[in-house]
Design a protein around this motif. Structure first.
Motif, short mmCIF file in Angstrom:
data_model
loop_
_atom_site.label_atom_id
_atom_site.label_comp_id
_atom_site.label_asym_id
_atom_site.label_seq_id
_atom_site.Cartn_x
_atom_site.Cartn_y
_atom_site.Cartn_z
N GLU A 3 44.50 3.20 1.64
CA GLU A 3 44.67 2.24 2.72
C GLU A 3 45.89 2.61 3.56
O GLU A 3 46.95 2.90 3.03
CB GLU A 3 44.84 0.83 2.15
CG GLU A 3 45.12 -0.24 3.21
CD GLU A 3 45.53 -1.56 2.59
OE1 GLU A 3 44.64 -2.25 2.09
OE2 GLU A 3 46.74 -1.89 2.62
N GLU A 45 48.23 1.36 7.06
CA GLU A 45 48.51 0.18 7.89
C GLU A 45 49.11 0.60 9.23
O GLU A 45 49.94 1.51 9.29
CB GLU A 45 49.48 -0.76 7.16
CG GLU A 45 49.74 -2.05 7.93
CD GLU A 45 50.63 -3.01 7.16
OE1 GLU A 45 51.10 -3.99 7.77
OE2 GLU A 45 50.87 -2.77 5.96
N GLU A 50 47.03 -4.07 11.34
CA GLU A 50 45.64 -3.90 10.92
C GLU A 50 45.57 -2.71 9.96
O GLU A 50 46.43 -1.83 9.98
CB GLU A 50 44.72 -3.69 12.12
CG GLU A 50 44.55 -4.93 12.98
CD GLU A 50 43.50 -4.74 14.06
OE1 GLU A 50 42.98 -3.61 14.20
OE2 GLU A 50 43.18 -5.73 14.76
N THR A 51 44.55 -2.70 9.12
CA THR A 51 44.47 -1.67 8.08
C THR A 51 43.24 -0.79 8.23
O THR A 51 42.20 -1.22 8.75
CB THR A 51 44.46 -2.31 6.68
OG1 THR A 51 43.40 -3.27 6.62
CG2 THR A 51 45.78 -3.01 6.39
N VAL A 97 40.82 1.86 5.84
CA VAL A 97 40.48 2.30 4.48
C VAL A 97 39.64 3.57 4.56
O VAL A 97 38.69 3.65 5.36
CB VAL A 97 39.72 1.21 3.71
CG1 VAL A 97 39.24 1.73 2.36
CG2 VAL A 97 40.60 -0.02 3.52
N HIS A 154 36.17 -2.10 -0.31
CA HIS A 154 37.55 -2.36 0.11
C HIS A 154 37.63 -2.61 1.61
O HIS A 154 38.48 -3.41 2.06
CB HIS A 154 38.45 -1.20 -0.29
CG HIS A 154 38.82 -1.19 -1.74
ND1 HIS A 154 39.63 -2.16 -2.31
CD2 HIS A 154 38.48 -0.34 -2.76
CE1 HIS A 154 39.78 -1.91 -3.60
NE2 HIS A 154 39.09 -0.82 -3.90
N GLN A 197 39.13 -6.30 3.67
CA GLN A 197 40.26 -6.31 4.60
C GLN A 197 40.12 -7.46 5.60
O GLN A 197 39.04 -7.68 6.15
CB GLN A 197 40.35 -4.98 5.36
CG GLN A 197 40.46 -3.75 4.48
CD GLN A 197 41.70 -3.74 3.63
OE1 GLN A 197 42.81 -3.90 4.12
NE2 GLN A 197 41.51 -3.56 2.33
N LYS A 203 40.71 -5.22 10.06
CA LYS A 203 40.41 -3.82 9.76
C LYS A 203 40.22 -2.98 11.01
O LYS A 203 39.72 -3.46 12.04
CB LYS A 203 39.18 -3.72 8.86
CG LYS A 203 37.98 -4.50 9.31
CD LYS A 203 37.00 -4.68 8.17
CE LYS A 203 35.90 -5.67 8.56
NZ LYS A 203 35.15 -6.12 7.41
#
Length: 553
Positions: free
Chosen positions: A441, A443, A449-450, A452, A514, A518, A521
């Protein structure tokens, strides 16, 4: 034993002439050499391109050494073990070990597969008058096998090896030499090269030791001035019947064979018996009779009745222990062995009524005949095994849902509480940047926001690819699009590892799960299109607030 005592004992091993401290990590160099040998075997039409692809490695990690305490010995010395699961020679060593295993003659006069095999060969063996039983044990066999001795053993057994191997003898010996000389590891932050012996933990060492021990026996036995009634071998343990006057001679002959290989001897006790594997080899009226044996250092810890295991495992464990005694023991020793097993199981909280029914019921006596599977008519169906966590009162209900598919799918209950979780980690940790087969992950430092992703590469290499995508404004990467569209920066220094799985398909499913979890995302919607709606519902359901009835005022 505290950490300081552990390190002191381990350094007493690595700070010897058998090991050499090296200044840098040789992983990449050894990885490239291994891949080059594999390519050579492809060019010689010995390996297919597909097999070579599965053997080559590009994201290897240095093997790690740790120590297992020998609690049965004075001062509790350490047994050094090297974990090379992700090492540069791991897969290729396994390939060479498979060749040697296939070529090994299990029907030779010495080989013993296990206690059952030993029992079938030795129980009720008739001994000549005035013959006794002794055991010989090699001191640190793996660590005292020289490269020269291994090559001599390969030469001695080459007629068997070449029957299953297309590699020329000289090149095969070059490969063995390379693998033995590539025995390195990391310990306590430093790198070491093993200068002598075979590494314990290597996939190659066990099978090499079998060839070496057979070579030693074939060389030493003809030098004896008497005939052995029998000699059986399990790795470095030998059980031998010989004239009572021959114990000093056999020890002298074996210890003079190689300057590094040293044998210790154990003679019969006051009951005319000698331990071997988990049996006691007893000499009764010039006949060999086996008894069930447990070392005095054994803690008597079995699967505890109150442990987090399915009841079926506990019941099968009892039955298999009973079956073991019936297969190993001579009938004259069975009652005593069953009593000892009963007492040990009681100490592990098993109910006595259950034990009496399972251990002493005549209707549950194990069959002495081998169980054979009926011949399959037509095509053989492949049975798939799947595991689910063992949850009391729930797992068996889930397993029952698959009872109509038992011939195709077997569901195994897996205990999530493992013994390894109780102990501290002894191996050097693998740095995050060189971990592979991970779900990670990232950031955004501006909007938080993330993103993956998953990769089979070193995490460091994958991060470099992301940086390159951002620099070149690669539109196929959602992270690159986000960074360039909003002029945001990504926090590459604090990348998180969310999951680890070597299976690509499982890793992709974990990645999609995953992504779904989030809150904000960066990933594209297409990144989760292959996720089953069942997973999507379960993820959404698991994220709902938990409410367990009214709250008291």
């Amino acid at each position: 034993m505290d950490r300081a005592d552990y390190l002191q004992k381990m350094y007493s091993i690595v700070d010897t002439e058998d090991f050499k401290k090296i200044s840098r990590d040789p992983t990449t160099t050894i990885q490239n050499k291994t891949n080059k040998i594999i390519s050579t075997l492809v060019n010689q039409n010995i390996l297919s391109k597909e097999a070579a692809r599965s053997m080559k490695s590009y994201n290897s990690v240095s093997p790690r050494m740790y120590g297992n305490p020998k609690i049965h010995k004075e001062n509790i010395p350490m047994r050094p073990i090297v974990s090379d699961v992700q090492g540069p020679t791991c897969k290729f060593s396994n390939y060479i070990a498979q060749i040697l295993t296939e070529a090994y003659d299990q029907d030779n006069a010495y080989y013993v597969k296990d206690s059952f095999d030993f029992s079938s060969k030795i129980n009720n063996f008739e001994l000549p008058p005035d013959y006794v039983v002794i055991s010989l044990d090699v001191v640190n066999l793996f660590g005292n096998i020289s490269k020269e001795l291994v090559l001599r053993a390969m030469e001695f057994h080459w007629n068997k090896i070449e029957a299953v191997c297309n590699i020329s003898k000289e090149y095969f010996k070059e490969i063995i030499t390379f693998l033995l000389e590539s025995g390195y590891f990391m310990f306590d932050g430093s790198f070491y090269l093993q200068m002598f012996g075979c590494i314990m933990g290597s996939r190659l060492s066990p099978i090499l030791s079998l060839y070496v021990m057979d070579y030693v026996l074939d060389s030493c036995i003809p030098r004896l001035t008497f005939t052995l009634a029998f000699i059986k071998k399990y790795v470095d343990d030998l059980i031998i019947s010989l004239p009572s006057t021959g114990t000093e001679e056999i020890l002298q002959v074996f210890n003079s064979f190689d300057p590094k290989l040293k044998f210790t001897i154990e003679t019969e006790d006051c009951y005319n018996s000698v331990p071997f594997l988990d049996t006691k080899v007893c000499r009764v009226d010039n006949k060999v009779k086996l008894n069930w044996y447990r070392k005095t250092t054994s803690a008597g810890k079995f699967i505890h009745f109150l442990s987090d295991h399915p009841m079926s495992i506990k019941l099968n464990f009892i039955k298999e222990q009973k079956n073991r005694i019936y297969k190993i023991c001579d009938p004259t020793f069975r009652d005593g062995s069953m009593k000892r097993l009963f007492d040990l199981l009681v100490e592990n909280a098993y109910p006595k009524t259950m034990l009496k029914k399972l251990l002493y019921s005549t209707s549950m006596l194990p069959s002495t005949e081998s169980q054979t599977q009926p011949d399959m008519v037509g095509e053989t169906e492949v049975v798939k095994y799947r595991s689910i966590p063992n949850i009391p009162y729930l797992t068996y209900k889930i397993k029952n849902c698959f009872k109509d598919y038992n011939k195709k799918v077997k569901i195994v209950a897996q205990c999530k509480k493992k013994v390894a979780n109780l102990y501290s980690k002894l191996k050097d940790p693998i740095p995050k940047e060189i971990k592979s087969n991970v779900v990670y992950e990232l950031e955004c430092t501006d909007c938080h926001e993330t993103y993956v992703g998953q990769t089979s590469q070193w995490l460091r290499n994958r991060m470099n690819l992301h940086k390159s995508d951002i620099r070149t404004n690669n539109l196929r990467c959602a992270l690159s699009v986000h960074a360039n569209k909003y002029s945001h920066s990504v926090d590459f220094n604090n990348v998180k590892i969310l999951d680890v799985n070597v299976n690509y398909k499982k890793r992709c499913i974990l990645e999609m799960i995953h992504i779904q979890t989030q809150k904000s995302k960066i990933n594209k919607k297409t990144d989760t299109q292959r996720l089953s709606p069942i997973y999507a519902y379960l993820i959404e359901f698991s994220n709902r607030p938990f409410f367990d009835g009214p709250v008291d005022g």
